[in-house]
Design an enzyme around this catalytic site. Structure first.
Site, PDB file in Angstrom:
ATOM      1  N   GLU A   1       1.142  -8.279   5.500  1.00  0.00           N
ATOM      2  CA  GLU A   1       1.070  -6.885   5.972  1.00  0.00           C
ATOM      3  C   GLU A   1       0.059  -6.737   7.107  1.00  0.00           C
ATOM      4  OE1 GLU A   1       0.628  -3.851   2.964  1.00  0.00           O
ATOM      5  OE2 GLU A   1       0.330  -2.286   4.478  1.00  0.00           O
TER       6      GLU A   1
ATOM      7  N   ASP B   1       2.301   0.182  -5.464  1.00  0.00           N
ATOM      8  CA  ASP B   1       1.243   1.131  -5.815  1.00  0.00           C
ATOM      9  C   ASP B   1       1.080   2.169  -4.696  1.00  0.00           C
ATOM     10  OD1 ASP B   1       0.041  -0.541  -3.982  1.00  0.00           O
ATOM     11  OD2 ASP B   1      -1.733  -0.985  -5.200  1.00  0.00           O
ATOM     12  N   SER B   2       1.888   2.019  -3.633  1.00  0.00           N
ATOM     13  CA  SER B   2       1.982   3.080  -2.619  1.00  0.00           C
ATOM     14  C   SER B   2       2.501   4.371  -3.237  1.00  0.00           C
ATOM     15  CB  SER B   2       2.898   2.644  -1.466  1.00  0.00           C
ATOM     16  OG  SER B   2       4.122   2.142  -1.960  1.00  0.00           O
TER      17      SER B   2
ATOM     18  N   GLU C   1      -2.581  -8.386  -4.669  1.00  0.00           N
ATOM     19  CA  GLU C   1      -3.163  -8.540  -3.338  1.00  0.00           C
ATOM     20  C   GLU C   1      -4.295  -9.557  -3.336  1.00  0.00           C
ATOM     21  OE1 GLU C   1      -4.331  -4.680  -1.810  1.00  0.00           O
ATOM     22  OE2 GLU C   1      -2.359  -3.821  -2.227  1.00  0.00           O
TER      23      GLU C   1
END
Ligand code: KIV
Length: 269
Positions: free
Chosen positions: A187, A49-50, A120
């Site tokens: 991350e 989704d970056s 996430e």
């Protein structure tokens, strides 16, 4: 003898961890770059989704929709013959309720052609991971600096520096594994914590800003090619710098059109 090219599956990814072979992952959002990284031998392609930040120019990933993720996933799948394609579940596609989460995971597979989905969160999304995995859709977890939580975190900040946070991340990793995820993205956490998590769970860890001890690494393609000048986090290494080459090409085109030297006879009918 020509080498036969074989589609990678989650079994290959798990085997790589067992054999100590590092797992390579890059993001892609379109056909040409997916094709190039597939030909180069990447193990997994993440339709992240970056796309919201590096392709669409938003400040966060929060505006990205399911329809956009499906559109980009389709393009990437068409450019891929070997790599496993993993699609991100965008914000609000899995947080509201389980049935919506299951439907959206299913859409990424059925309409997008993804082989697996990523979402996430840790303990807080364990039930969601379990529900999606129960549909036989392989799931990847993502903990630490989770960009969809940017407002809770007060910015894109390294997580797990405090002992209590680190303990929670360890619990999150175990919860994601127990819920049935086949891999876990770590991350923006200290390398030492990533090492501890990696040795505490049996599924592969894929790091981004999480040091060298993860089972694999993921980076955003625009970052490693120097295509996105807006942000340059410390964990990014520019493996090539193509911005200058692209600009030069565009400037030459503009010059030749203005001068009337393009198109030449060889480009005309
Ligand atoms: O969206 C994305 O590109 C990601 C990676 C940074 C892991 O989630």
């Amino acid at each position: 003898m020509s080498e036969t090219r074989k589609k990678k599956t989650i079994l290959d990814i798990q085997r790589m961890k067992a054999q100590g072979e590092k797992i390579t992952v890059l993001t892609a959002y379109d056909y040409p770059l997916a094709r190039l990284m597939d030909l180069a031998g990447i193990d997994m392609i993440l339709v992240g989704d970056s796309v919201g930040t590096v392709v669409c120019g938003y400040d966060t990933t929060l505006p990205v929709t399911m329809d956009e993720m499906i559109y980009h996933t389709r393009a990437v799948v068409r450019g891929t013959s070997e790599a496993l394609v993993l699609a991100d579940m965008p914000f609000l596609s899995y947080q509201v309720d389980l049935s919506e989460a299951r439907r959206n995971a299913g859409r990424l597979v059925k309409e997008g052609g993804a082989h697996a989905v990523k979402l996430e969160g840790g303990e807080n999304v364990a039930g969601t991971i379990r529900a999606i995995a129960a549909m036989d859709i392989p799931v990847v977890g993502h903990i630490g600096l989770t960009p969809q939580s940017v407002h809770r975190m007060g910015g894109f900040r390294v997580q797990g520096r405090l002992e209590e946070q680190a303990r929670q991340l360890l619990n999150d990793a175990r919860a994601v594994e127990a819920a049935g995820a086949f891999a876990l993205v770590l991350e923006g956490i200290p390398a030492k914590l990533a090492e501890e998590i990696t040795s505490s769970i049996s599924i592969p860890t894929i790091g981004i800003g999480a040091g060298v001890h993860c089972d694999g690494q993921v980076l955003v393609i625009h970052d490693i090619l120097g295509l996105c000048e807006k942000y340059s986090p410390r964990f990014v290494k520019k493996f090539a710098d193509v911005s200058g080459i692209i600009r030069e090409g565009i400037e030459s085109y503009i010059r030749e059109v203005k001068e009337g030297t393009f198109p030449g006879d060889e480009h005309s009918f």
